[in-house]
Design a protein around this motif. Structure first.
Motif, PDB file in Angstrom:
ATOM      1  N   ARG A  62       3.320  17.501  22.101  1.00 12.47           N
ATOM      2  CA  ARG A  62       2.561  16.681  23.065  1.00 12.47           C
ATOM      3  C   ARG A  62       1.134  17.194  23.248  1.00 12.47           C
ATOM      4  NH1 ARG A  62       3.820  17.577  27.718  1.00 12.47           N
ATOM      5  NH2 ARG A  62       5.358  19.222  27.485  1.00 12.47           N
ATOM      6  N   TYR A  63       0.910  18.459  22.964  1.00 11.12           N
ATOM      7  CA  TYR A  63      -0.454  18.963  23.078  1.00 11.12           C
ATOM      8  C   TYR A  63      -1.359  18.333  22.018  1.00 11.12           C
ATOM      9  CZ  TYR A  63       1.228  22.425  26.397  1.00 11.12           C
ATOM     10  OH  TYR A  63       1.775  23.023  27.504  1.00 11.12           O
ATOM     11  N   LEU A  64      -0.756  17.829  20.951  1.00 10.93           N
ATOM     12  CA  LEU A  64      -1.514  17.106  19.935  1.00 10.93           C
ATOM     13  C   LEU A  64      -1.506  15.605  20.206  1.00 10.93           C
ATOM     14  CD1 LEU A  64      -0.298  18.958  16.693  1.00 10.93           C
ATOM     15  CD2 LEU A  64      -2.204  19.538  18.216  1.00 10.93           C
ATOM     16  N   MET A  98      11.926  22.767  21.308  1.00  8.80           N
ATOM     17  CA  MET A  98      10.727  23.297  21.950  1.00  8.80           C
ATOM     18  C   MET A  98       9.475  22.902  21.168  1.00  8.80           C
ATOM     19  SD  MET A  98       9.722  27.258  22.895  1.00  8.80           S
ATOM     20  CE  MET A  98       9.874  27.806  21.189  1.00  8.80           C
ATOM     21  N   LEU A  99       9.535  23.022  19.847  1.00  2.13           N
ATOM     22  CA  LEU A  99       8.395  22.642  19.021  1.00  2.13           C
ATOM     23  C   LEU A  99       8.088  21.157  19.169  1.00  2.13           C
ATOM     24  CD1 LEU A  99       6.273  23.195  16.845  1.00  2.13           C
ATOM     25  CD2 LEU A  99       8.075  22.853  15.126  1.00  2.13           C
ATOM     26  N   ILE A 100       9.128  20.318  19.148  1.00  6.48           N
ATOM     27  CA  ILE A 100       8.921  18.876  19.318  1.00  6.48           C
ATOM     28  C   ILE A 100       8.278  18.589  20.661  1.00  6.48           C
ATOM     29  CG2 ILE A 100      10.142  16.688  19.630  1.00  6.48           C
ATOM     30  CD1 ILE A 100      12.160  17.667  17.533  1.00  6.48           C
ATOM     31  N   GLY A 130       8.283  10.619  24.773  1.00  7.11           N
ATOM     32  CA  GLY A 130       9.609  10.919  24.236  1.00  7.11           C
ATOM     33  C   GLY A 130       9.759  12.354  23.773  1.00  7.11           C
ATOM     34  N   LEU A 131       8.665  12.964  23.331  1.00  5.71           N
ATOM     35  CA  LEU A 131       8.717  14.362  22.890  1.00  5.71           C
ATOM     36  C   LEU A 131       9.077  15.274  24.055  1.00  5.71           C
ATOM     37  CD1 LEU A 131       5.575  14.493  20.559  1.00  5.71           C
ATOM     38  CD2 LEU A 131       7.952  13.936  19.969  1.00  5.71           C
ATOM     39  N   TYR A 157      -0.131  31.016  25.528  1.00  3.10           N
ATOM     40  CA  TYR A 157       0.328  30.014  26.489  1.00  3.10           C
ATOM     41  C   TYR A 157      -0.805  29.589  27.407  1.00  3.10           C
ATOM     42  CZ  TYR A 157       2.726  27.895  30.448  1.00  3.10           C
ATOM     43  OH  TYR A 157       3.111  27.035  31.452  1.00  3.10           O
ATOM     44  N   ARG A 158      -1.567  30.562  27.898  1.00  2.00           N
ATOM     45  CA  ARG A 158      -2.675  30.256  28.806  1.00  2.00           C
ATOM     46  C   ARG A 158      -3.785  29.503  28.092  1.00  2.00           C
ATOM     47  NH1 ARG A 158      -1.573  29.430  33.345  1.00  2.00           N
ATOM     48  NH2 ARG A 158      -0.143  31.174  33.123  1.00  2.00           N
ATOM     49  N   ALA A 159      -4.006  29.845  26.812  1.00  2.00           N
ATOM     50  CA  ALA A 159      -5.036  29.137  26.042  1.00  2.00           C
ATOM     51  C   ALA A 159      -4.655  27.687  25.815  1.00  2.00           C
ATOM     52  CB  ALA A 159      -5.247  29.843  24.698  1.00  2.00           C
ATOM     53  N   LEU A 160      -3.380  27.436  25.524  1.00  2.00           N
ATOM     54  CA  LEU A 160      -2.935  26.078  25.235  1.00  2.00           C
ATOM     55  C   LEU A 160      -2.761  25.257  26.499  1.00  2.00           C
ATOM     56  CD1 LEU A 160      -2.058  24.198  22.911  1.00  2.00           C
ATOM     57  CD2 LEU A 160       0.287  24.996  23.277  1.00  2.00           C
TER      58      LEU A 160
END
Length: 232
Positions: free
Chosen positions: A24-26, A18-20, A32-33, A83-86
């Motif tokens: 993608r937000y970064l 999940m973290l990987i 692939g992530l 979640y909504r902020a991101l």
């Protein structure tokens, strides 16, 4: 209750994938992530199923079950803000409400009594009403119950595998890209999660992993908040 090292391994793999995925937000172009992240939701559903299967059939209204449901409810609320902020463009809620309803359906597969079936019926009605707002929709709500069956014998491994793939069927990446090598890999990865997770649970008890306790609930909203603060 004895610590299950296999279950801890499943939880660690779910959190790591999940973290990987959410990195993608970064790095939005790191496709692939996203593919690796398709492991996460099925493994979280397997974790719920494993916890349900460890309880005694017929003991639905227990302190442990009430606490479990309460934690999922609390973190369904806590997780929505980060979640909504991101992901402000998301059309769905965070993943926790799907897991919460999935727990109710999983209880019915395990206990199979009137009370658990009534709870499952209510959960499925809610899932049908809020299908468009639930991450992974109705199929995602059913997936933990399919894993309860999968834990009864490897002959059932295909059922959660198929449902895990179907749960990704309305993913916006599939809608936007169509059938491509990336989206095909997405379905394969989601399907692989089921037999992989079931195999991990059956590993020797000599395996060791740092126990994932209640602090694990904070990982979801916590990592979302950190990624939001780090995002450009």
């Amino acid at each position: 209750m004895r610590r299950d090292a296999g279950l801890d391994l499943v939880k660690w793999l779910a959190m790591l994938s999940m973290l990987i995925d959410h990195l993608r937000y970064l790095w939005p172009d790191a496709y692939g992530l996203f593919i690796i992240g398709r492991l996460a939701f099925p493994l979280f559903c397997l974790g719920i199923a494993a916890n349900v299967a460890r309880t005694h059939p017929g003991q639905l209204f227990s302190e442990g079950n009430a606490r479990y449901l309460g934690w999922l409810l609390v973190f369904s609320l806590i997780s929505e803000l980060p979640y909504r902020a991101l992901s402000p463009e998301s059309a769905t809620l965070n993943v926790m409400p799907t897991l919460l309803l999935g727990l109710l359906v999983a209880w019915s597969a395990h206990h199979a009594d009137r009370n658990s079936l009534l709870l499952a019926a209510g959960a499925l009605v809610a899932a049908s009403l809020f299908h468009q707002r639930l991450m992974y929709g109705m199929v995602g709500v059913i997936l933990p119950a399919a894993f309860v069956l999968g834990l009864r014998g490897m002959r059932w491994w295909w059922l959660p595998a198929v449902l895990a793939m179907l749960a990704n069927g309305r993913n916006r990446w599939l809608v936007g890209l169509g059938v491509t090598p990336e989206t095909l890999a997405m379905f394969v990865m989601a399907g692989v999660a089921a037999p992989l997770g079931l195999a991990l649970l059956r590993q020797s008890s000599s395996l060791r992993a740092w126990p994932v306790g209640r602090w694990g609930y904070w990982f979801y909203p916590g990592h979302l908040a950190v990624l939001y603060l780090l995002s450009p």
